[in-house]
Design an enzyme around this catalytic site. Structure first.
Site, PDB file in Angstrom:
ATOM      1  N   GLU A 102       0.828  -1.200   0.000  1.00  0.00           N
ATOM      2  CA  GLU A 102       0.000   0.000   0.000  1.00  0.00           C
ATOM      3  C   GLU A 102       0.867   1.256   0.000  1.00  0.00           C
ATOM      4  OE1 GLU A 102      -3.742  -2.133   2.148  1.00  0.00           O
ATOM      5  OE2 GLU A 102      -2.755  -0.572   3.298  1.00  0.00           O
ATOM      6  N   CYS A 115       3.525   8.316   1.403  1.00  0.00           N
ATOM      7  CA  CYS A 115       4.018   7.332   2.365  1.00  0.00           C
ATOM      8  C   CYS A 115       4.289   6.030   1.603  1.00  0.00           C
ATOM      9  CB  CYS A 115       2.949   7.164   3.440  1.00  0.00           C
ATOM     10  SG  CYS A 115       3.397   6.036   4.730  1.00  0.00           S
ATOM     11  N   CYS A 122       6.413  -7.281   7.203  1.00  0.00           N
ATOM     12  CA  CYS A 122       7.532  -6.783   8.002  1.00  0.00           C
ATOM     13  C   CYS A 122       7.931  -7.863   8.992  1.00  0.00           C
ATOM     14  CB  CYS A 122       7.109  -5.518   8.759  1.00  0.00           C
ATOM     15  SG  CYS A 122       8.490  -4.702   9.606  1.00  0.00           S
ATOM     16  N   CYS A 126       6.419  -5.294  15.663  1.00  0.00           N
ATOM     17  CA  CYS A 126       6.084  -4.348  16.731  1.00  0.00           C
ATOM     18  C   CYS A 126       4.659  -4.652  17.198  1.00  0.00           C
ATOM     19  CB  CYS A 126       6.206  -2.910  16.236  1.00  0.00           C
ATOM     20  SG  CYS A 126       7.893  -2.522  15.729  1.00  0.00           S
ATOM     21  N   CYS A 129       1.499  -2.744  15.588  1.00  0.00           N
ATOM     22  CA  CYS A 129       1.469  -2.427  14.152  1.00  0.00           C
ATOM     23  C   CYS A 129       0.850  -3.562  13.363  1.00  0.00           C
ATOM     24  CB  CYS A 129       2.897  -2.169  13.667  1.00  0.00           C
ATOM     25  SG  CYS A 129       2.976  -1.863  11.886  1.00  0.00           S
ATOM     26  N   CYS A 352      -1.424   5.439   9.938  1.00  0.00           N
ATOM     27  CA  CYS A 352      -0.194   4.749  10.370  1.00  0.00           C
ATOM     28  C   CYS A 352      -0.533   3.423  11.016  1.00  0.00           C
ATOM     29  CB  CYS A 352       0.526   5.527  11.466  1.00  0.00           C
ATOM     30  SG  CYS A 352       1.075   7.106  11.004  1.00  0.00           S
TER      31      CYS A 352
HETATM   32  N1  SAH Z   1       9.352   0.309  10.061  1.00  0.00           N
HETATM   33  C1  SAH Z   1       9.406   1.747  10.063  1.00  0.00           C
HETATM   34  C2  SAH Z   1       8.198   2.377   9.360  1.00  0.00           C
HETATM   35  C3  SAH Z   1       6.941   2.045  10.093  1.00  0.00           C
HETATM   36  S1  SAH Z   1       5.473   2.968   9.950  1.00  0.00           S
HETATM   37  C4  SAH Z   1       9.487   2.239  11.493  1.00  0.00           C
HETATM   38  O1  SAH Z   1       9.289   1.453  12.404  1.00  0.00           O
HETATM   39  O2  SAH Z   1       9.786   3.409  11.692  1.00  0.00           O
HETATM   40  C5  SAH Z   1       5.697   4.557  10.549  1.00  0.00           C
HETATM   41  C6  SAH Z   1       5.312   4.823  12.007  1.00  0.00           C
HETATM   42  O3  SAH Z   1       3.984   4.396  12.365  1.00  0.00           O
HETATM   43  C7  SAH Z   1       6.254   4.122  12.956  1.00  0.00           C
HETATM   44  O4  SAH Z   1       6.683   5.032  13.939  1.00  0.00           O
HETATM   45  C8  SAH Z   1       5.385   3.060  13.548  1.00  0.00           C
HETATM   46  O5  SAH Z   1       5.868   2.609  14.769  1.00  0.00           O
HETATM   47  C9  SAH Z   1       4.046   3.765  13.631  1.00  0.00           C
HETATM   48  N2  SAH Z   1       2.907   2.861  13.806  1.00  0.00           N
HETATM   49  C10 SAH Z   1       2.837   1.562  13.485  1.00  0.00           C
HETATM   50  N3  SAH Z   1       1.626   1.062  13.820  1.00  0.00           N
HETATM   51  C11 SAH Z   1       0.917   2.062  14.356  1.00  0.00           C
HETATM   52  C12 SAH Z   1      -0.419   2.165  14.860  1.00  0.00           C
HETATM   53  N4  SAH Z   1      -1.255   1.122  14.860  1.00  0.00           N
HETATM   54  N5  SAH Z   1      -0.822   3.357  15.293  1.00  0.00           N
HETATM   55  C13 SAH Z   1       0.004   4.433  15.267  1.00  0.00           C
HETATM   56  N6  SAH Z   1       1.266   4.388  14.810  1.00  0.00           N
HETATM   57  C14 SAH Z   1       1.721   3.224  14.343  1.00  0.00           C
END
Ligand code: SAH
Length: 384
Positions: A102, A115, A122, A126, A129, A352
Site C-alpha cells: 500500500e 508514504c 515486516c 512491533c 502495528c 499509520c
Molecule cells: N518500520 C518503520 C516504518 C513504520 S510505519 C518504522 O518502524 O519506523 C511509521 C510509524 O507508524 C512508525 O513510527 C510506527 O511505529 C508507527 N505505527 C505503526 N503502527 C501504528 C499504529 N497502529 N498506530 C500508530 N502508529 C503506528
C-alpha cells in the site's frame, strides 16, 4: 559514495525503473554505450513518466531497438485506488508474486506527502502495528519502491519539470522496515533526490526506522536524508515489549547511532524526528513523558506524537484526548517542539500502522489471527 553494483542478467530483461543514477551509468557502460545516456534515460523515465523506449525521441533508432531487446521500464500494477473523504488517497499495488502493498498520499495545503512501503509485510513484529501481524514475505525491489512514487506522480500528471508538483515529500513509513532492505531503499531514495528524476530535497525525504542499528551506522556513507526514529518508549523494558528489535539494539545504542547519523551531515541545523505512538495506559502517562524528556535532553530533535490507530484484533486502545494533550504540553514545557500527527484516511484504512496490503504469507497470518481471536474469546469468557 559507494554503491553495490547491480547484477544485469543475460537472460532476463533489466528493469531500468529501479536503477539509481550510478547504476544506470553502469548499465550503459556494460552494454558498450556512452554513460551520458544514463541521465537521458533517468529523465525520460522519472521526469516524463515514459515507459516505451520508442517515445524517447533523443535516443537513436538503433539504441531504442537495442534497449527494447534487453531492457524494460516496468512498474508494479495498481489493483485498487481509494480516496478518503479527507483527501487522503491510497493505492493498493500488486507486486510480482501476487502480494499487495500500500502507498498513501496525504495532501495538506500546498504539501503532498507520499508514504512509501519498503517490504511486503515486516519481520520486526512491533506489538502495535498491523503490518507486522501479517508476517514477512519479501523485500521490495528498488523498481517496486520508486515505482510507488512513479505511479502516484503519474496519477496526478505531475511529472515533468514544468508540471505542478503534487508530491512534495516522501516518507518511508509505509509497510516494512526500510533499513532491513538497505540497498534497494538507498537506490530508490537516491532517485527521489536526483535532479534528473524527482529532485526532492534531502529535507523532504524521510527514512523512518524502528532501530536496525548496524544498518543505521552505514546509512550516512550512502545517502543524506531526514531521519525519524520510532521510539515509542524511553525505557528498555517497555520498548522491548513494543518494539522487539530493541532487545537486540537497546535505546542507548539506537540514540547514539541516530545522533551520529545527523552529526555527519553537513547541515548543522538538522534534527531527528522522534516518533512516539501513544497507547492508552501503556506509554501515555506523565512518568513516560518525564522519562522521554530526560532521554532526549540535549538531543537535536522534534517529537511527533502519533495517536495509536486501532486495527482488527489489536490489544491496544488509543490514548485519550486528555492524555495526548497532557503529554504534548509537558514536552513543550520542557522545551521540545512537539506535534501530534493528525490521523488521516481512517475511512480507507490508510492511517499509520493500518497498512496491511495482502501479504502472501497466509498460513502464518491466519494462524496468528486465529491465536489472537482465541485469546480475545478467552478474555471475553473470563470477564463475563
Ligand atoms: N518500520 C518503520 C516504518 C513504520 S510505519 C518504522 O518502524 O519506523 C511509521 C510509524 O507508524 C512508525 O513510527 C510506527 O511505529 C508507527 N505505527 C505503526 N503502527 C501504528 C499504529 N497502529 N498506530 C500508530 N502508529 C503506528
Amino acid at each position: 559514495m559507494t554503491q553495490k553494483a547491480p547484477e544485469f542478467s543475460a537472460t532476463e530483461k533489466v528493469n531500468l525503473l529501479g536503477l539509481s543514477p550510478i547504476q544506470m551509468k553502469d548499465f550503459f557502460e556494460s552494454i558498450g554505450e556512452k554513460s551520458f545516456r544514463a541521465s537521458q534515460l533517468v529523465k525520460w523515465i522519472h521526469q516524463y513518466g515514459v515507459s516505451s523506449f520508442y517515445e524517447m525521441t533523443n535516443i537513436s533508432k538503433d539504441l531504442r531497438d537495442k534497449l527494447n531487446n534487453i531492457a524494460e521500464v516496468r512498474a508494479p500494477k495498481v489493483v485498487a485506488d481509494h480516496l478518503s473523504k479527507d483527501g487522503t488517497r491510497k493505492w493498493i499495488i500488486q507486486v510480482e508474486g501476487g502480494s499487495c502493498i500500500e502507498t498513501v498520499l496525504i495532501p495538506e495545503g500546498d504539501r503532498g506527502t507520499l508514504c512509501v512501503s519498503s517490504q511486503v509485510g515486516c519481520s520486526l513484529d512491533c506489538s502495535f502495528c498491523s503490518t507486522g501481524k501479517q508476517g514477512f514475505n519479501r523485500d521490495l525491489t528498488s523498481a517496486e519502491i520508486i515505482g510507488q512514487l512513479w505511479i502516484a506522480a503519474k496519477a496526478y500528471d505531475s511529472l515533468g519539470p514544468t508540471q505542478n508538483r503534487v508530491i512534495t515529500n516522501v516518507v518511508m513509513m509505509g509497510m516494512g522496515e526500510p533499513l532491513m532492505n538497505f540497498d534497494n531503499v538507498v537506490a530508490a531514495m537516491q532517485l527521489m533526490m536526483e535532479d534528473n528524476a524527482y529532485g526532492l530535497s534531502k529535507r523532504r525525504v524521510t527514512l523512518s526506522t524502528a532501530g536496525v542499528v548496524p544498518k543505521l551506522d552505514q546509512l550516512a556513507d550512502h545517502v543524506d536524508v531526514s531521519l525519524a526514529i520510532s521510539l515509542h518508549a524511553a525505557n528498555d523494558e517497555l520498548r522491548n515489549e513494543l518494539v522487539p528489535i530493541n532487545r537486540k539494539y537497546p535505546i542507548a545504542k539506537l540514540m547514539d547511532s541516530a545522533q551520529n547519523y545527523i552529526a555527519r551531515m553537513p547541515d548543522l541545523r538538522r534534527k531527528l524526528t522522534i516518533e512516539y505512538t501513544l497507547i492508552d495506559q501503556v506509554n501515555d502517562r506523565m512518568e513516560h513523558a518525564e522519562e522521554l524528556a530526560k532521554l532526549l535532553e540535549g538531543v537535536p530533535c522534534k517529537i511527533n506524537l502519533i495517536p495509536f490507530n486501532p486495527f482488527p484484533l489489536s490489544d491496544y486502545q488509543r490514548a485519550s484526548g486528555n492524555a495526548i494533550k497532557r503529554f504534548q504540553d509537558y514536552l513543550i514545557g520542557e522545551g521540545f517542539t512537539t506535534t501530534v500527527r493528525t490521523t488521516r484516511g481512517e475511512d480507507i484504512d490508510a492511517a499509520c500502522g493500518q497498512l496491511a496490503g495482502a501479504v502472501n504469507d497466509l498460513t502464518r497470518r491466519s494462524q496468528r489471527y486465529r491465536d489472537r481471536a482465541e485469546s480475545v474469546v478467552k478474555i471475553m469468557e473470563t470477564s463475563s
